[in-house]
Design a protein around this motif. Structure first.
Motif, PDB file in Angstrom:
ATOM      1  N   ASP A  96       0.822  -1.210   0.000  1.00 38.98           N
ATOM      2  CA  ASP A  96       0.000   0.000   0.000  1.00 38.98           C
ATOM      3  C   ASP A  96       0.852   1.256   0.000  1.00 38.98           C
ATOM      4  OD1 ASP A  96      -2.330  -1.490  -0.015  1.00 38.98           O
ATOM      5  OD2 ASP A  96      -2.534  -1.471   2.169  1.00 38.98           O
ATOM      6  N   TYR A  97       0.255   2.350  -0.464  1.00 38.89           N
ATOM      7  CA  TYR A  97       0.955   3.632  -0.490  1.00 38.89           C
ATOM      8  C   TYR A  97       1.169   4.128   0.927  1.00 38.89           C
ATOM      9  CZ  TYR A  97      -0.936   3.582  -5.246  1.00 38.89           C
ATOM     10  OH  TYR A  97      -1.283   3.222  -6.515  1.00 38.89           O
ATOM     11  N   SER A  98       2.376   4.549   1.210  1.00 31.88           N
ATOM     12  CA  SER A  98       2.707   5.160   2.486  1.00 31.88           C
ATOM     13  C   SER A  98       3.101   6.605   2.191  1.00 31.88           C
ATOM     14  CB  SER A  98       3.850   4.394   3.163  1.00 31.88           C
ATOM     15  OG  SER A  98       4.140   4.962   4.415  1.00 31.88           O
ATOM     16  N   TYR A  99       2.114   7.491   2.295  1.00 30.22           N
ATOM     17  CA  TYR A  99       2.300   8.893   1.939  1.00 30.22           C
ATOM     18  C   TYR A  99       3.222   9.556   2.954  1.00 30.22           C
ATOM     19  CZ  TYR A  99       0.958  13.382  -0.094  1.00 30.22           C
ATOM     20  OH  TYR A  99       0.963  14.596  -0.737  1.00 30.22           O
ATOM     21  N   SER A 100       4.112  10.386   2.470  1.00 31.85           N
ATOM     22  CA  SER A 100       5.062  11.075   3.343  1.00 31.85           C
ATOM     23  C   SER A 100       5.041  12.565   3.038  1.00 31.85           C
ATOM     24  CB  SER A 100       6.475  10.529   3.098  1.00 31.85           C
ATOM     25  OG  SER A 100       7.436  11.371   3.672  1.00 31.85           O
ATOM     26  N   ASN A 101       4.920  13.357   4.090  1.00 28.96           N
ATOM     27  CA  ASN A 101       4.987  14.801   3.887  1.00 28.96           C
ATOM     28  C   ASN A 101       6.383  15.235   3.438  1.00 28.96           C
ATOM     29  OD1 ASN A 101       6.067  14.183   6.420  1.00 28.96           O
ATOM     30  ND2 ASN A 101       5.437  16.133   7.309  1.00 28.96           N
ATOM     31  N   MET A 102       7.416  14.539   3.898  1.00 27.98           N
ATOM     32  CA  MET A 102       8.794  14.920   3.566  1.00 27.98           C
ATOM     33  C   MET A 102       9.205  14.480   2.158  1.00 27.98           C
ATOM     34  SD  MET A 102       9.717  16.588   6.206  1.00 27.98           S
ATOM     35  CE  MET A 102      11.477  16.729   6.076  1.00 27.98           C
ATOM     36  N   ILE A 103       8.765  13.318   1.734  1.00 27.45           N
ATOM     37  CA  ILE A 103       9.193  12.793   0.435  1.00 27.45           C
ATOM     38  C   ILE A 103       8.197  13.121  -0.663  1.00 27.45           C
ATOM     39  CG2 ILE A 103       9.714  10.678  -0.855  1.00 27.45           C
ATOM     40  CD1 ILE A 103      10.750   9.534   1.837  1.00 27.45           C
ATOM     41  N   VAL A 104       6.925  12.876  -0.424  1.00 28.97           N
ATOM     42  CA  VAL A 104       5.921  13.077  -1.467  1.00 28.97           C
ATOM     43  C   VAL A 104       5.529  14.555  -1.561  1.00 28.97           C
ATOM     44  CG1 VAL A 104       3.636  12.419  -2.339  1.00 28.97           C
ATOM     45  CG2 VAL A 104       5.043  10.733  -1.135  1.00 28.97           C
ATOM     46  N   TYR A 105       4.944  15.084  -0.496  1.00 30.54           N
ATOM     47  CA  TYR A 105       4.374  16.431  -0.548  1.00 30.54           C
ATOM     48  C   TYR A 105       5.439  17.524  -0.703  1.00 30.54           C
ATOM     49  CZ  TYR A 105       1.884  20.653   0.565  1.00 30.54           C
ATOM     50  OH  TYR A 105       1.378  21.918   0.503  1.00 30.54           O
ATOM     51  N   ASN A 106       6.441  17.527   0.139  1.00 33.86           N
ATOM     52  CA  ASN A 106       7.425  18.619   0.121  1.00 33.86           C
ATOM     53  C   ASN A 106       8.237  18.691  -1.166  1.00 33.86           C
ATOM     54  OD1 ASN A 106       6.628  19.424   2.655  1.00 33.86           O
ATOM     55  ND2 ASN A 106       8.398  18.583   3.708  1.00 33.86           N
ATOM     56  N   ASN A 107       8.339  17.595  -1.883  1.00 37.70           N
ATOM     57  CA  ASN A 107       9.119  17.574  -3.124  1.00 37.70           C
ATOM     58  C   ASN A 107       8.256  17.668  -4.379  1.00 37.70           C
ATOM     59  OD1 ASN A 107      11.740  17.266  -1.915  1.00 37.70           O
ATOM     60  ND2 ASN A 107      11.073  15.223  -1.340  1.00 37.70           N
ATOM     61  N   PHE A 108       6.956  17.738  -4.213  1.00 42.07           N
ATOM     62  CA  PHE A 108       6.040  17.787  -5.345  1.00 42.07           C
ATOM     63  C   PHE A 108       6.120  19.142  -6.043  1.00 42.07           C
ATOM     64  CE2 PHE A 108       1.610  18.651  -6.853  1.00 42.07           C
ATOM     65  CZ  PHE A 108       1.606  17.746  -7.899  1.00 42.07           C
ATOM     66  N   PRO A 109       6.405  19.168  -7.337  1.00 37.18           N
ATOM     67  CA  PRO A 109       6.460  20.440  -8.059  1.00 37.18           C
ATOM     68  C   PRO A 109       5.055  20.924  -8.440  1.00 37.18           C
ATOM     69  CG  PRO A 109       7.247  18.648  -9.466  1.00 37.18           C
ATOM     70  CD  PRO A 109       6.871  18.043  -8.148  1.00 37.18           C
ATOM     71  N   TRP A 110       4.658  22.023  -7.848  1.00 35.40           N
ATOM     72  CA  TRP A 110       3.328  22.589  -8.099  1.00 35.40           C
ATOM     73  C   TRP A 110       3.348  23.383  -9.405  1.00 35.40           C
ATOM     74  CZ3 TRP A 110      -1.070  22.412  -4.835  1.00 35.40           C
ATOM     75  CH2 TRP A 110      -0.898  21.619  -3.695  1.00 35.40           C
ATOM     76  N   PRO A 111       2.196  23.492 -10.060  1.00 34.55           N
ATOM     77  CA  PRO A 111       2.133  24.288 -11.291  1.00 34.55           C
ATOM     78  C   PRO A 111       2.162  25.784 -10.985  1.00 34.55           C
ATOM     79  CG  PRO A 111      -0.068  23.582 -10.715  1.00 34.55           C
ATOM     80  CD  PRO A 111       0.890  22.936  -9.708  1.00 34.55           C
ATOM     81  N   SER A 112       2.308  26.575 -12.010  1.00 36.43           N
ATOM     82  CA  SER A 112       2.231  28.038 -11.891  1.00 36.43           C
ATOM     83  C   SER A 112       1.093  28.511 -12.788  1.00 36.43           C
ATOM     84  CB  SER A 112       3.555  28.676 -12.319  1.00 36.43           C
ATOM     85  OG  SER A 112       4.602  28.234 -11.515  1.00 36.43           O
ATOM     86  N   PRO A 113      -0.140  28.269 -12.346  1.00 33.90           N
ATOM     87  CA  PRO A 113      -1.276  28.580 -13.211  1.00 33.90           C
ATOM     88  C   PRO A 113      -1.612  30.065 -13.252  1.00 33.90           C
ATOM     89  CG  PRO A 113      -2.063  27.813 -11.107  1.00 33.90           C
ATOM     90  CD  PRO A 113      -0.562  27.720 -11.067  1.00 33.90           C
TER      91      PRO A 113
END
Length: 176
Positions: A78-95
Motif C-alpha cells: 500500500d501507499y505510504s504517503y510522506s509529507n517529507m518525500i511526497v508532498y514537500n518535493n512535489f512540483p506545483w504548477p504556476s497557473p
C-alpha cells in the motif's frame, strides 16, 4: 463538547486537507478530504492547514497521484504517503488565475459528487470497482484542469507525466 474558546482555537485551522498516511494500492486516487477545523484529525492523517479548494484539486489530481505512486514509500504494497518525500518535493504548477479558478470549480465538483452518497465513506467511494460515475466524471474534469495548468497534454501517459514532474523537480532544486 467543545466550549466557545476551543471552537475559536479550532476555527483558525479551518479548513484543512486530511491526507491518509497509508492507502490501498488498488485505488486510483488516495481518498483525501477537505474538512473544517471543528473536525479533529487523528494520528493516521497528515493535515494541510488553511488549505483552499485549489490545493485540494491539485492533490486529488492524476498528476499528484502519478507523483505519489512514483516516489512514495510502501507499507506492504500500500501507499505510504510522506509529507517529507511526497508532498514537500512535489512540483506545483504556476497557473494563471483562470486556470486556478477552473481547478477550484472542479475540486468543488469532486466534493459535490461525494456528497451525493451520504451513506458511503471515502473507502467505499474510492473502491475502483464501485466508484460512482458522478465522482469519476468529476475527477476526470479535475484531471484535465490540472493537466492544463501544468501545460501537459491530456493524452500524456503517466510515465511521461512523472518524467516531466522529475524535470520540474530537478529545475527547482538547482535553483535553490
Amino acid at each position: 463538547m467543545l466550549d466557545e474558546r476551543q471552537r475559536k482555537e479550532l476555527a483558525q485551522y479551518s479548513p484543512y486537507i486530511a491526507i491518509p498516511k497509508v492507502s490501498s494500492q488498488n485505488r486510483r486516487y488516495i481518498p483525501m478530504d477537505y474538512l473544517e477545523g471543528e473536525i479533529i484529525p487523528g494520528d493516521k492523517l497528515f493535515t494541510m492547514p488553511s488549505a483552499t479548494s485549489y490545493e485540494f484539486g491539485i492533490l486529488m489530481s492524476n498528476v499528484h497521484m502519478a507523483w505519489t505512486r512514483a516516489v512514495c514509500g510502501r507499507l506492504k504494497s500500500d501507499y505510504s504517503y510522506s509529507n517529507m518525500i511526497v508532498y514537500n518535493n512535489f512540483p506545483w504548477p504556476s497557473p494563471i488565475n483562470d486556470q486556478k479558478e477552473k481547478i477550484r470549480k472542479t475540486a468543488q465538483a469532486i466534493l459535490n459528487a461525494r456528497a451525493l452518497y451520504t451513506d458511503s465513506n471515502l473507502a467505499d467511494l474510492y473502491d475502483p470497482l464501485t466508484m460512482p460515475t458522478e465522482l469519476l466524471k468529476a475527477h476526470k474534469a479535475n484531471n484535465r484542469a490540472v493537466m492544463h495548468a501544468y501545460g501537459f497534454s491530456i493524452k500524456m501517459s503517466e510515465a511521461d507525466c512523472v518524467a516531466e514532474l522529475m524535470r520540474m523537480y530537478q529545475k527547482l532544486t538547482k535553483e535553490k
